[in-house]
Design a protein around this motif. Sequence first.
Motif, PDB file in Angstrom:
ATOM      1  N   LYS A   1       0.821  -1.202   0.000  1.00  0.00           N
ATOM      2  CA  LYS A   1       0.000   0.000   0.000  1.00  0.00           C
ATOM      3  C   LYS A   1       0.864   1.263   0.000  1.00  0.00           C
ATOM      4  N   VAL A   2       0.364   2.321  -0.648  1.00  0.00           N
ATOM      5  CA  VAL A   2       1.131   3.555  -0.821  1.00  0.00           C
ATOM      6  C   VAL A   2       1.558   4.175   0.509  1.00  0.00           C
ATOM      7  N   PRO A   3       0.660   4.294   1.520  1.00  0.00           N
ATOM      8  CA  PRO A   3       1.110   4.879   2.793  1.00  0.00           C
ATOM      9  C   PRO A   3       2.238   4.072   3.437  1.00  0.00           C
ATOM     10  N   VAL A   4       2.207   2.746   3.263  1.00  0.00           N
ATOM     11  CA  VAL A   4       3.266   1.916   3.838  1.00  0.00           C
ATOM     12  C   VAL A   4       4.574   2.121   3.073  1.00  0.00           C
ATOM     13  N   ARG A   5       4.468   2.303   1.763  1.00  0.00           N
ATOM     14  CA  ARG A   5       5.669   2.609   0.969  1.00  0.00           C
ATOM     15  C   ARG A   5       6.316   3.897   1.469  1.00  0.00           C
TER      16      ARG A   5
END
Length: 753
Positions: free
Chosen positions: A537-541
């Motif tokens: 997921k983008v926030p985790v990236r």
Amino acid sequence: MSSHITNGSKAPLVPTNNVTTLAGVTVRTRIDPALTVEDVVKQLVIQLGVRLEPDETPLHYALRDDTDELVTNENLRRKIKNKVNLKLVNAPAKEAREIAEKLRRRQDKNMRLILYSLQKYIREEQFANEFLKYGGLAELVAAIDEATGNTLAYALTAMQNLMELQYGWSTLDSAFILRVVQILSSPQSPINVCRPATAILKKLVEADPMSAASPAIPSSSRGPPIPPPGSVYRYGFGVVFEQMRKERGFLETVVNRLGSAEMVMAQYSMMLINALLTHVSDERWDEFIGELERLNVRKAVVRLMNIPDIEDVTSGILDFQANIVRVTHRKKTTAVDPGADASHALALKIIWEKSRMDEEVDEQGHILKWRKLGFENENMSYEFRDVGVLGLECLRRFVETATDFAVLVLEQSSRPFEKRCPIGRASNEVVELLSEHWAIFAPGYSTSTTFQPFFLDFQKVHSLATHFFIRMWGESGAVLADFPRISALVRSQIKVALRIENVRPWRDVEADFNCEYQLVRDRQMQELEREDDLLSKVPVRNLRAKLYKESYEFVRQQRIQCLLQGAWFVIGVSPGSPQRDPTRRPHRPWRFMRLDNGLKYLHYVDSAVKFPVRNGLEDLPDRIDVSMISEIGKNTCAPPPNVLRDSADVPGSAPSLSPLSFSLLSAHEGSLADLIAPDTSRWADWTDGLNMLRRDGGHVTSSETADFVQALTEIGLKIKLLDLSGEMVEIPNNLVAGPPPMNTDYFFSDLSG
């Protein structure tokens, strides 16, 4: 003839040192190591009956060894103990005045010999101070302006050595810089001329006010700080680049030399390009990077990677990769603004024209243009907010190299809206996935320890992966809600296709991106059994990127702390170095080395045995200037005989290189030290610590350090995610901001209670 020089409290002993006088007479003498060099010289002058001029004293003379190294109070005892041959010569100050005077008479037929001597002596601070005081700098500049051939090489080398001082050359003007640029611009300039000329330009580029060790005078404007009077930190990229622009073929010649058959030429050209990339100013960034890209410097470096036996330029290539990480990150974080930047508007115009689509107006009266290419709205600044100029350039390259782009767009537009592959979004998503794969998280952070030829061709890989994205969309029958699923599929395939890229041929990458959907999906499902989909997921990236920066900086500080503590090493034997007896243990095979608190010098002592070294620098009489280190060589030397117990060399055979060996290499003096670490951890601490310490460095040498940074990042990420996953909190792929307030009649609620 023999004599003895003592302090008068001891009986004379057997002479052990040969001393050659100015008249060429050699005497054997015993020198008391307790004396100072000044006292030794005084007694030698008296005992040997040296005739002094009316204005001379014994202080006008000094001692040197066979290599012309000046004898000082710090090294006198060592030279006496090793029975080194000595010479009674003119003192550095006297020699400096004489050479400066000879340079002033530039018609001297011995100019080449004068400059040859100057390049050797000018490294000595006593000599350099007197040379500068006597106006020698102006004479040296004049010699560089007029000389040719070997004479020019000696003059440039003398200037290069003088510039190792942190003072004395602040008066070098634009005319001198232009002369050096012109020398390097000529394809006919030989190596012995190009080498010091390149080092001079590199030093000038690095001498910008922001790099000054002492605080500069704050500027009244928003520009760079103003260097204090006399500071050499008054040049930098802008000053040098201004002269580079006057020689149109300069940069092209430097890039072309990366393909030179002479590896030394390639090595020095790489050093200069890295210095320019490291210090490029904001004002000239677009112009300089654009010119480098036009000259295909990345392609030239990739060709260099494929040449066998390139140990001399390995460090430079890794530095270049680290610099391109910084360039890529800056492009990714530079906003797309077609209204303010003509190049952005041109790129968008080309993309639209290649699509061969026509603008339309929807039912609400809004223009329908970019949404037909797969974007979510018509605001291109917003659409490229996460990938910046990097995303725009990649999409333009994709459009220009895809022969069927118009057909591709037409095919998607003919499908029902839900089943159309959003090409624009797909392109940007691939940019994000490749940035994650190559850790384009922040400027100045790179942990790659191997060559990355595919990374240097980022746009080509992007085009290949974007085609793969579109094909997977069609073969899987995806709809718009499946975008994250296709993204995860492409992310998985990128890892497979770009694995061990330092040894994989390009055809294998193409083959991996041409796999059928079912094969890719089956392999991905096996991966998902071992990996949490949450990590994609983008926030985790973004969280991983932040933790990566913190982990890198933590490891960097830890490595430098190891240098400050110091360590014992074995003094290695370089290949081809002479050995008096291949079976005899050297007299002093051990060296303790420690970095000073100012991070400027590596202090050391050589010893026959390891002993407890006290804190501080009192036990470490010798030192190496860190600024002299241009590269950290790996696997460069072998252990001396009969020192290490696990040495398995056959008697009489050439010693094999140790995997724990490394060398501190200088741009013009060769190896400053050849060392062998006691274990892998110490080897990683010092090779990476020294690389991270270098002003023009930035790459990691050992896989141990790279794995350490990666492990810290992943551990930190999992700890952060425990709070969320433990509470079963759903993490969205993106957050949609609400509409802005209609007026300013609002306030922020205090939630602290």
